[in-house]
Design an enzyme around this catalytic site. Structure first.
Site, PDB file in Angstrom:
ATOM      1  NE  ARG A 122       0.595  -3.884   7.718  1.00  0.00           N
ATOM      2  CZ  ARG A 122       0.064  -2.761   7.449  1.00  0.00           C
ATOM      3  NH1 ARG A 122      -0.379  -2.062   8.511  1.00  0.00           N
ATOM      4  NH2 ARG A 122      -0.265  -2.218   6.272  1.00  0.00           N
ATOM      5  NE  ARG A 143      -5.916   2.000   1.364  1.00  0.00           N
ATOM      6  CZ  ARG A 143      -5.412   1.878   2.832  1.00  0.00           C
ATOM      7  NH1 ARG A 143      -6.243   1.844   3.840  1.00  0.00           N
ATOM      8  NH2 ARG A 143      -3.957   1.719   2.663  1.00  0.00           N
ATOM      9  CE  LYS A 187      -3.622   5.176   6.364  1.00  0.00           C
ATOM     10  NZ  LYS A 187      -2.028   4.986   5.987  1.00  0.00           N
ATOM     11  NE  ARG A 234       1.051  -1.273   2.215  1.00  0.00           N
ATOM     12  CZ  ARG A 234       1.762  -1.321   3.519  1.00  0.00           C
ATOM     13  NH1 ARG A 234       2.893  -2.086   3.583  1.00  0.00           N
ATOM     14  NH2 ARG A 234       1.346  -0.567   4.477  1.00  0.00           N
ATOM     15  NE  ARG A 242       3.848  -1.391   9.692  1.00  0.00           N
ATOM     16  CZ  ARG A 242       2.710  -0.707   9.175  1.00  0.00           C
ATOM     17  NH1 ARG A 242       1.973   0.359   9.790  1.00  0.00           N
ATOM     18  NH2 ARG A 242       2.704  -0.699   7.759  1.00  0.00           N
TER      19      ARG A 242
HETATM   20  P1  AP5 Z   1       1.477   3.577  11.459  1.00  0.00           P
HETATM   21  O1  AP5 Z   1       0.708   4.552  12.412  1.00  0.00           O
HETATM   22  O2  AP5 Z   1       1.406   2.493  11.598  1.00  0.00           O
HETATM   23  O3  AP5 Z   1       1.171   4.231  10.185  1.00  0.00           O
HETATM   24  P2  AP5 Z   1      -0.022   3.826   9.050  1.00  0.00           P
HETATM   25  O4  AP5 Z   1      -0.363   5.145   8.294  1.00  0.00           O
HETATM   26  O5  AP5 Z   1      -1.373   3.330   9.886  1.00  0.00           O
HETATM   27  O6  AP5 Z   1       0.504   2.956   7.995  1.00  0.00           O
HETATM   28  P3  AP5 Z   1      -0.159   1.581   7.362  1.00  0.00           P
HETATM   29  O7  AP5 Z   1       0.984   1.005   6.663  1.00  0.00           O
HETATM   30  O8  AP5 Z   1      -0.959   0.832   8.385  1.00  0.00           O
HETATM   31  O9  AP5 Z   1      -1.051   2.302   6.302  1.00  0.00           O
HETATM   32  P4  AP5 Z   1      -1.601   1.771   5.157  1.00  0.00           P
HETATM   33  O10 AP5 Z   1      -2.681   2.480   4.687  1.00  0.00           O
HETATM   34  O11 AP5 Z   1      -0.570   0.998   3.932  1.00  0.00           O
HETATM   35  O12 AP5 Z   1      -2.111   0.191   5.848  1.00  0.00           O
HETATM   36  P5  AP5 Z   1      -3.688  -0.392   6.113  1.00  0.00           P
HETATM   37  O13 AP5 Z   1      -3.753  -1.280   7.172  1.00  0.00           O
HETATM   38  O14 AP5 Z   1      -4.485   0.496   6.213  1.00  0.00           O
HETATM   39  O15 AP5 Z   1       3.123   3.843  11.351  1.00  0.00           O
HETATM   40  C1  AP5 Z   1       3.904   3.268  10.719  1.00  0.00           C
HETATM   41  C2  AP5 Z   1       5.181   2.853  11.530  1.00  0.00           C
HETATM   42  O16 AP5 Z   1       5.869   4.339  11.813  1.00  0.00           O
HETATM   43  C3  AP5 Z   1       5.048   2.173  12.910  1.00  0.00           C
HETATM   44  O17 AP5 Z   1       6.154   1.538  13.154  1.00  0.00           O
HETATM   45  C4  AP5 Z   1       4.887   3.413  13.879  1.00  0.00           C
HETATM   46  O18 AP5 Z   1       5.258   3.173  14.902  1.00  0.00           O
HETATM   47  C5  AP5 Z   1       5.823   4.499  13.112  1.00  0.00           C
HETATM   48  N1  AP5 Z   1       5.463   5.863  13.254  1.00  0.00           N
HETATM   49  C6  AP5 Z   1       4.232   6.216  13.330  1.00  0.00           C
HETATM   50  N2  AP5 Z   1       4.387   7.663  13.215  1.00  0.00           N
HETATM   51  C7  AP5 Z   1       5.602   8.189  13.353  1.00  0.00           C
HETATM   52  C8  AP5 Z   1       6.362   9.244  13.617  1.00  0.00           C
HETATM   53  N3  AP5 Z   1       5.727  10.629  13.690  1.00  0.00           N
HETATM   54  N4  AP5 Z   1       7.735   9.407  13.674  1.00  0.00           N
HETATM   55  C9  AP5 Z   1       8.384   8.111  13.749  1.00  0.00           C
HETATM   56  N5  AP5 Z   1       7.706   7.025  13.440  1.00  0.00           N
HETATM   57  C10 AP5 Z   1       6.518   6.861  13.559  1.00  0.00           C
HETATM   58  O19 AP5 Z   1      -4.044  -1.312   4.876  1.00  0.00           O
HETATM   59  C11 AP5 Z   1      -3.248  -2.341   4.561  1.00  0.00           C
HETATM   60  C12 AP5 Z   1      -4.073  -2.976   3.391  1.00  0.00           C
HETATM   61  O20 AP5 Z   1      -5.113  -3.472   3.535  1.00  0.00           O
HETATM   62  C13 AP5 Z   1      -3.993  -2.314   1.920  1.00  0.00           C
HETATM   63  O21 AP5 Z   1      -2.765  -2.048   1.169  1.00  0.00           O
HETATM   64  C14 AP5 Z   1      -5.145  -2.771   1.081  1.00  0.00           C
HETATM   65  O22 AP5 Z   1      -4.927  -4.006   0.527  1.00  0.00           O
HETATM   66  C15 AP5 Z   1      -6.253  -3.226   2.175  1.00  0.00           C
HETATM   67  N6  AP5 Z   1      -7.068  -2.083   2.630  1.00  0.00           N
HETATM   68  C16 AP5 Z   1      -7.042  -1.548   3.815  1.00  0.00           C
HETATM   69  N7  AP5 Z   1      -7.878  -0.488   3.742  1.00  0.00           N
HETATM   70  C17 AP5 Z   1      -8.589  -0.589   2.488  1.00  0.00           C
HETATM   71  C18 AP5 Z   1      -9.607   0.020   1.930  1.00  0.00           C
HETATM   72  N8  AP5 Z   1     -10.416   1.070   2.580  1.00  0.00           N
HETATM   73  N9  AP5 Z   1      -9.985  -0.331   0.522  1.00  0.00           N
HETATM   74  C19 AP5 Z   1      -9.207  -1.373  -0.066  1.00  0.00           C
HETATM   75  N10 AP5 Z   1      -8.321  -1.888   0.644  1.00  0.00           N
HETATM   76  C20 AP5 Z   1      -7.955  -1.610   1.832  1.00  0.00           C
END
Ligand code: AP5
Length: 213
Positions: free
Chosen positions: A158, A86, A13, A169, A125
């Site tokens: 992270r 979410r 994402k 997660r 990552r």
């Molecule tokens: P990346 O693009 O970083 O993936 P992502 O989907 O953004 O993954 P996240 O782990 O950031 O998602 P998340 O939803 O768990 O975390 P968030 O920060 O929102 O890619 C991942 C890796 O793969 C990178 O190294 C990239 O280079 C690589 N990659 C990407 N695409 C690729 C491809 N096609 N091929 C190969 N490699 C690839 O949330 C974190 C925490 O915050 C949550 O657990 C929660 O506690 C809180 N939080 C955030 N938002 C909310 C909300 N709306 N409500 C409640 N709690 C929330």
């Protein structure tokens, strides 16, 4: 352009959101990034959110809705939402906000990939604590190991990317966030599925093709 990127941790994402924001000149709104920034700065929101994030749990809906309301109210050129909504209450809160602002969503883009692909991506990552650049030691490594290509800072992993927290997660995603696909289909919004397990450029091309159709 107003988009939601919906998908599990590690599906890409953030990566795709950044590319879309650049391509369309819209704002990428990542609740994860906003929360991590609040944690880093030690704000009341950050102190409150940290324990949920470290445990792989979701931060309570009212905190998230306040955060997003502030950002979306000024995103006049459009936005791509990454990691929000979410939960069903968050989706309902977003609907209310969109109604107040008299705007509609162009698409809910659902990225999907098998859990084993997500786990490998997350374990690889690394990010730069200074400029925010994101790398992957398996798929997109920096030129020098563990050092940012852009600013030379040592890369970090992270806090919530350890194996146990990632399992939690993913469970939380399947239980609380995946049901949003049904919510958006049921309420007649344009839901589009894209295979997020492909290479970055292929995923971006697939999203572009879906948006153009
Ligand atoms: P990346 O693009 O970083 O993936 P992502 O989907 O953004 O993954 P996240 O782990 O950031 O998602 P998340 O939803 O768990 O975390 P968030 O920060 O929102 O890619 C991942 C890796 O793969 C990178 O190294 C990239 O280079 C690589 N990659 C990407 N695409 C690729 C491809 N096609 N091929 C190969 N490699 C690839 O949330 C974190 C925490 O915050 C949550 O657990 C929660 O506690 C809180 N939080 C955030 N938002 C909310 C909300 N709306 N409500 C409640 N709690 C929330």
């Amino acid at each position: 352009m107003r988009l939601i990127l919906l998908g599990a941790p590690g599906v890409g994402k953030g990566t795709q959101g950044a590319l879309l924001a650049e391509r369309f000149g819209i704002e990428r709104v990542s609740t994860g990034d906003l929360l991590r920034d609040a944690v880093r700065r030690g704000t009341p929101l950050g102190r409150n959110a940290k324990r949920y994030m470290d445990a792989g749990e979701l931060v309570p809906d009212p905190l998230i809705l306040d955060l997003v309301r502030e950002v979306l109210s000024t995103a006049d050129s459009g936005f791509v939402l990454d990691g929000f909504p979410r939960t069903i209450p968050q989706a309902e809160g977003l609907d209310e906000l969109l109604g107040e602002l008299s705007i509609a969503l162009d698409a809910v883009m659902v990225l999907e990939a098998p859990d084993e692909v997500l786990i490998k991506r997350i374990s690889g990552r690394r990010s730069c604590p200074r400029c925010g650049a994101v790398y992957n030691i398996h798929f997109e490594p920096p030129a020098a190991p563990e050092v940012c290509d852009r600013c030379g800072t040592e890369l970090v992993q992270r806090a919530d990317d350890d194996a146990d927290t990632v399992v939690r997660r993913l469970e939380v995603y399947h239980a609380q966030t995946r049901p949003l696909v049904d919510y958006y289909e049921r309420t007649g919004r344009p839901v589009r599925q894209v295979d997020g397990g492909q290479p970055v450029d292929t995923v971006q091309d697939s999203i572009s093709a879906v948006l153009a159709a």
